[in-house]
Write a protein that holds these residues in place. Structure first.
Motif, PDB file in Angstrom:
ATOM      1  N   ARG A 148      21.018  34.822  33.201  1.00 42.29           N
ATOM      2  CA  ARG A 148      20.448  33.567  33.680  1.00 42.29           C
ATOM      3  C   ARG A 148      20.838  32.396  32.780  1.00 42.29           C
ATOM      4  O   ARG A 148      21.136  31.302  33.261  1.00 42.29           O
ATOM      5  CB  ARG A 148      18.931  33.662  33.773  1.00 42.29           C
ATOM      6  CG  ARG A 148      18.320  32.429  34.424  1.00 42.29           C
ATOM      7  CD  ARG A 148      16.831  32.530  34.592  1.00 42.29           C
ATOM      8  NE  ARG A 148      16.475  33.859  35.054  1.00 42.29           N
ATOM      9  CZ  ARG A 148      15.344  34.467  34.739  1.00 42.29           C
ATOM     10  NH1 ARG A 148      14.459  33.893  33.977  1.00 42.29           N
ATOM     11  NH2 ARG A 148      15.091  35.669  35.195  1.00 42.29           N
ATOM     12  N   ARG A 149      20.858  32.626  31.476  1.00 40.75           N
ATOM     13  CA  ARG A 149      21.271  31.562  30.548  1.00 40.75           C
ATOM     14  C   ARG A 149      22.708  31.132  30.819  1.00 40.75           C
ATOM     15  O   ARG A 149      23.031  29.953  30.775  1.00 40.75           O
ATOM     16  CB  ARG A 149      21.149  32.036  29.101  1.00 40.75           C
ATOM     17  CG  ARG A 149      19.837  31.750  28.474  1.00 40.75           C
ATOM     18  CD  ARG A 149      19.875  31.885  26.953  1.00 40.75           C
ATOM     19  NE  ARG A 149      20.586  33.036  26.443  1.00 40.75           N
ATOM     20  CZ  ARG A 149      20.054  34.225  26.207  1.00 40.75           C
ATOM     21  NH1 ARG A 149      18.768  34.429  26.440  1.00 40.75           N
ATOM     22  NH2 ARG A 149      20.784  35.213  25.741  1.00 40.75           N
TER      23      ARG A 149
ATOM     24  N   GLN B  78      24.735  31.901  33.720  1.00 39.46           N
ATOM     25  CA  GLN B  78      25.089  31.587  35.105  1.00 39.46           C
ATOM     26  C   GLN B  78      24.092  30.662  35.808  1.00 39.46           C
ATOM     27  O   GLN B  78      24.370  30.199  36.902  1.00 39.46           O
ATOM     28  CB  GLN B  78      25.228  32.879  35.922  1.00 39.46           C
ATOM     29  CG  GLN B  78      26.244  33.845  35.401  1.00 39.46           C
ATOM     30  CD  GLN B  78      27.678  33.350  35.536  1.00 39.46           C
ATOM     31  OE1 GLN B  78      27.944  32.269  36.032  1.00 39.46           O
ATOM     32  NE2 GLN B  78      28.622  34.150  35.064  1.00 39.46           N
ATOM     33  N   GLY B  79      22.917  30.482  35.203  1.00 36.52           N
ATOM     34  CA  GLY B  79      21.931  29.598  35.821  1.00 36.52           C
ATOM     35  C   GLY B  79      21.101  30.251  36.905  1.00 36.52           C
ATOM     36  O   GLY B  79      20.344  29.571  37.603  1.00 36.52           O
TER      37      GLY B  79
ATOM     38  N   TRP C   1      22.635  35.715  41.979  1.00 40.19           N
ATOM     39  CA  TRP C   1      24.081  35.477  41.918  1.00 40.19           C
ATOM     40  C   TRP C   1      24.800  36.350  42.932  1.00 40.19           C
ATOM     41  O   TRP C   1      25.691  35.898  43.645  1.00 40.19           O
ATOM     42  CB  TRP C   1      24.590  35.760  40.505  1.00 40.19           C
ATOM     43  CG  TRP C   1      26.031  35.463  40.322  1.00 40.19           C
ATOM     44  CD1 TRP C   1      26.593  34.281  39.952  1.00 40.19           C
ATOM     45  CD2 TRP C   1      27.108  36.371  40.525  1.00 40.19           C
ATOM     46  NE1 TRP C   1      27.961  34.406  39.918  1.00 40.19           N
ATOM     47  CE2 TRP C   1      28.311  35.678  40.256  1.00 40.19           C
ATOM     48  CE3 TRP C   1      27.189  37.705  40.895  1.00 40.19           C
ATOM     49  CZ2 TRP C   1      29.551  36.267  40.345  1.00 40.19           C
ATOM     50  CZ3 TRP C   1      28.433  38.302  40.994  1.00 40.19           C
ATOM     51  CH2 TRP C   1      29.597  37.585  40.726  1.00 40.19           C
TER      52      TRP C   1
END
Length: 65
Positions: free
Chosen positions: A48-49, A51-52, A58
């Motif tokens: 998450r850090r 790729q957001g 995703w």
């Protein structure tokens, strides 16, 4: 090079994770363990850090037409 070794390693690791997640036959936990993460939650946090979004989000987004 403009970056630290740790950041470069993390970027490479998350790039490998994204590539592995493209295979729908592999589970998220399988990808996490194969890349050396000790738990699903640690992997999801790191992904998450970078790729957001979570690995599952995703994967869903990637499979949209």
């Amino acid at each position: 090079t403009g970056t630290t070794f740790a950041r470069h390693r993390d970027r490479c690791l998350m790039d490998a994770a994204a590539q592995a997640l493209a295979d729908p036959r592999r589970t998220v936990i399988d990808v996490a363990l194969s890349l050396g993460f000790s738990s699903h939650s640690r992997f999801c946090e790191a992904f998450r850090r970078r790729q957001g979004m979570t690995p599952t989000a995703w994967r869903r987004r990637r499979s949209e037409p």
